[in-house]
Structure formats: C-alpha cells, structure tokens
Write a protein that holds these residues in place. Structure first.
Motif, PDB file in Angstrom:
ATOM      1  N   GLU A   5       0.828  -1.211   0.000  1.00 11.71           N
ATOM      2  CA  GLU A   5       0.000   0.000   0.000  1.00 11.71           C
ATOM      3  C   GLU A   5       0.859   1.256   0.000  1.00 11.71           C
ATOM      4  O   GLU A   5       0.525   2.254  -0.652  1.00 11.71           O
ATOM      5  N   SER A  50      -4.336   2.835 -10.669  1.00  9.54           N
ATOM      6  CA  SER A  50      -4.536   1.393 -10.664  1.00  9.54           C
ATOM      7  C   SER A  50      -5.109   0.936 -12.004  1.00  9.54           C
ATOM      8  O   SER A  50      -5.914   1.642 -12.622  1.00  9.54           O
ATOM      9  N   LEU A 102      -7.962  -1.224  -6.112  1.00 13.81           N
ATOM     10  CA  LEU A 102      -6.521  -1.416  -6.129  1.00 13.81           C
ATOM     11  C   LEU A 102      -6.179  -2.801  -6.663  1.00 13.81           C
ATOM     12  O   LEU A 102      -6.857  -3.777  -6.343  1.00 13.81           O
ATOM     13  N   THR A 155      -3.684  -4.982  -5.880  1.00 14.13           N
ATOM     14  CA  THR A 155      -2.573  -5.273  -4.985  1.00 14.13           C
ATOM     15  C   THR A 155      -1.838  -6.557  -5.371  1.00 14.13           C
ATOM     16  O   THR A 155      -0.644  -6.685  -5.102  1.00 14.13           O
TER      17      THR A 155
END
Length: 536
Positions: A112, A120, A126, A128
C-alpha cells in the motif's frame, strides 16, 4: 498499477552524464544554502555528495527532486533542460529520492505504501496482487528482502529503508538519491545497503549518496563531490584521494582523527550505580543488576550495540525513567528516582541521544533553549512567580547576553539568537545543547550518542570539548555506539550486552577484537557476582 515512465538509463552510454546542475543557487532568509553549484552524476556510478552538516547537500538534492525551486541556475537531465516544479516532475524523468526521515505511513502495508498515489489498472479498485508480484521481483533482483504484506510499523528501520528504495524503483527511478541512508542502520545493514547500491550501478543506474562519513565514501563511491558553506569545493575520483584529503576539503583545515588526552588525576567517586534494574517501554527487563562508578576527571565509555539498555541507563540516572531495583548515588547523595529537576540541582548535565525530542524545544528560539533548566535562577529570573499562569518573570537582557556568549564561545552558526532552533542544522543543534549543558559547570555529565549523525568537523569539536571538561575534573559517562569514539575518549570502557555489563577494561589496554566479542555476547570477563554492588 503502472509506475510513472521516465527515460531509461539503458539508453544512456555508461559513464555519460545523466544529470547536470549548472550554477544552482538557493537562498533562504538569512542564508545562502547553495551558491552557484555545478554538479553532475553519470550512468553506472555511485556519486557521493560529501559535506559538513549545513553545507547544502540536502538542499541541492531537494532542488533536483523538485521540492525546492532554484533562485538561479539550470538543470539538465539526459542532456535536456528540465523544469522540475514538483517531485512528480522528477519522478517522470526517472529521478527517485529516499529521504533521511522516511515518508511511510505506519498502519499501511508495504504494498500500500509503494503504490500510494499511483493509478490502478482496476480503477476504482486497487490491484494489490499485481503490485505484490512486482515488489517481490524488485526485492529479489536487488536483494531488498521485505514482505509485501507486512505493515510498516512491524518492520525494522533497515527494512523500512528497503521499502523506500523499492518505492522509488517501482516508480521507474534510474537516478536514485539517498539522503544520509546509513544514519539509522546497524553495521551489517550498512554492508547490505552498499551491496545493493553497487548492484544498481552495475546495471547502469546513477546513484547519489549524501553523507558526511568519510569511510563510507571510500567504501562505496566512484566519485565524490565535496560541499563547504554552500559551495562546491571539488569533485574527485574516490580512488585518487583519501580520508585526510576529503576531511580537509570538508572543513577547510587539517582534522585530527584522534585527539591527545592529558593525564588527569582521578578524584572522588561522583556517580555510583549499584545493582540497578529497570524496564523498557515494552515492560521487559532493560537493565540487570548494573553496577559501576565514575570518578572526577574520568571518562567512562559505555560501548554496545543499540538496544542493549544504554538508553534506559541514561534515563534512569537523569530521572526520566524509574528504577525497579538498585541505587543511583550522585556526589555521595542518594538520587534514585528523583525528579530531573532535583538531579540537575545536584550538578548533573545531560546530552540526550534524541536531541529533537528531549534536548530542545524546536519552536522555541535559540536564546530560550539556552535557559531551559536555569530559567528560574538569577540572573535569568528576578524571582517573581505568577501563580495564575505558572510563569516566572524573566530578565530579557540577561538571557540575551547569555545566549550571545554561548553562540560565540561554541561557534553555533545561526542567523540570530531569536530564530527557532528548528532552523539550525544538526551539528549546530548539538553544539547548542553542548553549550547549554557545559555552561552550568557540571560535576557529572551524561553524554549519550553526542556525535551521532554529525560530520567529521563537528565530531572533532565535540570530542575536544569533552576532553577539556574532563581536564576540569568533571566525571563523564559517555554512551556511544561508535566504538572508535569510545576507544578514543574513554579512560575506561564498559561493554553492555542485553542490559548487563559484561566487561570493563582500561582505555589504554582495550583491544578492538576483544570489545567486539563482548558487544556480540561472545565473551564475558570475570566480573563480580550480579546484584552484589560489584563492577566498580
């Protein structure tokens, strides 16, 4: 999750200048931080930017990173004139910066923090998973071991620094600026960092390494540019110079790397510590049956790796932490668990390792900081107290004269006695603390990490002042993680490991290898039994 794309150094020839700063001038009120500086860095090199605290190193790199705008001068990146109005402009050109004080958010994870502020591929969500894979790839490629899912607060300082480097690389940095990157690292972590920097240079990246530590310059850099008083003194190839020449360029004179100490007769015991124990901030044992003494005219050096109870020892002696067992006797008087004010009245001065948090009030002026402990005494106070506001009536003229004398005597570089101390460099903050504490003519001086983060000139100055204080008969407890400092100054050296003193040796007979083994817990001298009042 796509990083900003800049010019890749793979397109540049090895050894070609990728950054040129020409005639850079940056002024602040009352000071010229950068004065017509020329500076360049090439592809495939680690370029050290060396200078004393306040020489203008960080300011120059803040200009390159777009945090400051130059008052004069031009910047060229890959041969093209660059207008760097913000860090985003710098990142877009492949410039990344790892600041001395990390720019991380502790509750967030590594991933993060790395992707914070980037677009993104799955907006508004997001991505991730993709980010974690890329972070893992960068981590493996450069030897920057870190867990992408770990929260920042869970990481050591060295691991947090790795996150900052990964964050810059993730954004496409091929020109990397590191500001005093070793100031918070252990020796093994420093060695690991140097391997990473060399690997980056071998790949063709340009690394700018801001430092004031001469041995680090010699260990890792290809070239070095020296700044002094805001001006560029010289740029030399590291292999064609040495530490003495670099020190001379830094401070403008010869520097003594080891000061001569005169024999001083040892007087009465000033500090007696008996069977002392205390707890850390986490409630765990920090000191275990610690016993030792310090006499008039003696420097007792406490050596040890950080985190072995040194901080807690200084705080118990100065009244900032309670003891759970044992006694602290100062000048023959029991002072265990007395208030800091009472301990000051007993003739104790304290140079704390956290100069910003404990040593000074950053929003107060230089003059106000010189009387923090003595504001209630004549001539600074007339003895009048206003109970409704809990304030004392102060004597401005006496405070002014006192501050001006200390600024002059200790060569504190400041625009004025009236400016907030937060405007001073680290070296001058330490000089101010030293001036304040020694001006009270202490019987006992507790000096904790007195030269941490300081350049060679400031370090030499503080060492000379400590030796003069020893010659005046002051008992000095020197707590330092710098083994060279302890060996240079200590009449006796006590080694701490896991809250205990595992050995005390004469400074003249001390051997680096033996002390190193004790610091690592691999050797213990024959000491008197624990909790017996021994180890005198």
């Amino acid at each position: 999750m796509k990083p900003e794309q800049g010019f890749s150094l793979r397109e540049a020839k090895a050894g070609a200048a990728v950054v040129e700063m020409r005639g850079i001038t940056k002024r602040f009120p009352g000071v010229v931080a950068n004065d017509r500086i020329d500076f360049e860095v090439r592809a495939g090199e680690v370029h050290a930017l060396l200078g004393e605290n306040g020489a203008g190193k960080t300011t120059l790199m803040n200009v390159l990173y777009g945090l400051y705008q130059p008052d004069e001068g031009e910047i060229f990146v890959h041969g093209q004139k660059a207008a760097l109005k913000s860090p985003r402009d710098a990142i877009g050109l492949g410039i990344g910066m790892v600041h001395q004080h990390f720019m991380l958010i502790p509750p967030l994870t590594v991933t993060e923090n790395v992707i914070l502020g980037l677009r993104s591929s799955k907006e508004p969500f997001l991505d991730t998973n993709q980010a974690e894979k890329r972070i893992a790839d960068l981590s493996k490629r450069y030897g920057l071991k870190v867990d992408p899912q770990a929260q920042i607060w869970q990481l050591s300082v060295g691991e947090q620094q790795r996150v900052e480097i990964i964050k810059a690389l993730y954004r496409g940095a091929d020109i990397l600026i590191l500001d005093e990157p070793t100031s918070v690292l252990t020796p093994p972590e420093v060695r690991e960092l140097f391997v990473v920097l060399q690997r980056m240079a071998e790949e063709g990246k340009a690394v700018i390494f801001i430092t004031h530590k001469l041995h680090e310059v010699m260990s890792v850099s290809h070239r070095v540019t020296v700044l002094r008083d805001g001006k560029a003194v010289s740029t030399v190839e590291t292999g064609k110079t040495d530490e003495k020449e670099l020190a001379r360029m830094m401070v403008g004179r010869e520097v003594l790397f080891r000061l001569t100490k005169k024999p001083v007769p040892k007087g009465d015991i000033v500090l007696q510590v008996e069977d002392l124990e205390t707890l850390s901030d986490r409630g765990l044992p920090a000191l275990k049956c610690l016993s030792f003494s310090v006499r008039q005219g003696e420097i007792l050096g406490i050596a040890g790796v950080a985190g072995n109870g040194q901080k807690e020892l200084a705080e118990v002696i100065t009244g900032l932490r309670k003891a759970t067992q044992g006694r602290v006797i100062i000048g023959g008087r029991e002072m265990t668990d007395r208030s800091p004010g009472e301990i000051i009245e007993q003739g104790v001065s304290y140079i704390p390792e956290e100069r910003l948090e404990v040593g000074l009030i950053m929003d107060f002026s230089v003059a106000e900081n010189t009387i923090l402990e003595t504001r209630r005494r004549p001539p600074f106070s007339d003895g009048w107290f206003l109970p409704s506001s809990k304030t004392w009536f102060l004597n401005p003229q006496a405070i002014k004269r006192h501050a001006e004398d200390l600024i002059s005597d200790y060569d504190v570089k400041t625009p004025s006695k009236d400016v907030p101390v937060k405007q001073l460099s680290g070296g001058n903050l330490q000089r101010l603390i030293l001036a304040r504490e020694l001006s009270r003519q202490p019987k006992l001086l507790i000096a904790a990490q007195p030269t941490r983060g300081l350049d060679v000139g400031a370090t030499e100055y503080i060492h000379s002042r400590l030796i003069k204080q020893r010659e005046r008969g002051t008992a000095i407890l020197l707590i330092s993680e710098d083994l060279d400092e302890v060996l240079s100054l200590g009449d006796r050296i006590a080694v701490m490991y896991e809250g205990e003193i595992v050995g005390i040796v004469s400074g003249e007979e001390a051997e680096v290898e033996e002390i190193g083994l004790m610091m690592a817990g691999a050797k213990r001298m024959n000491m008197e039994s624990q909790c017996s009042g021994g180890a005198k």
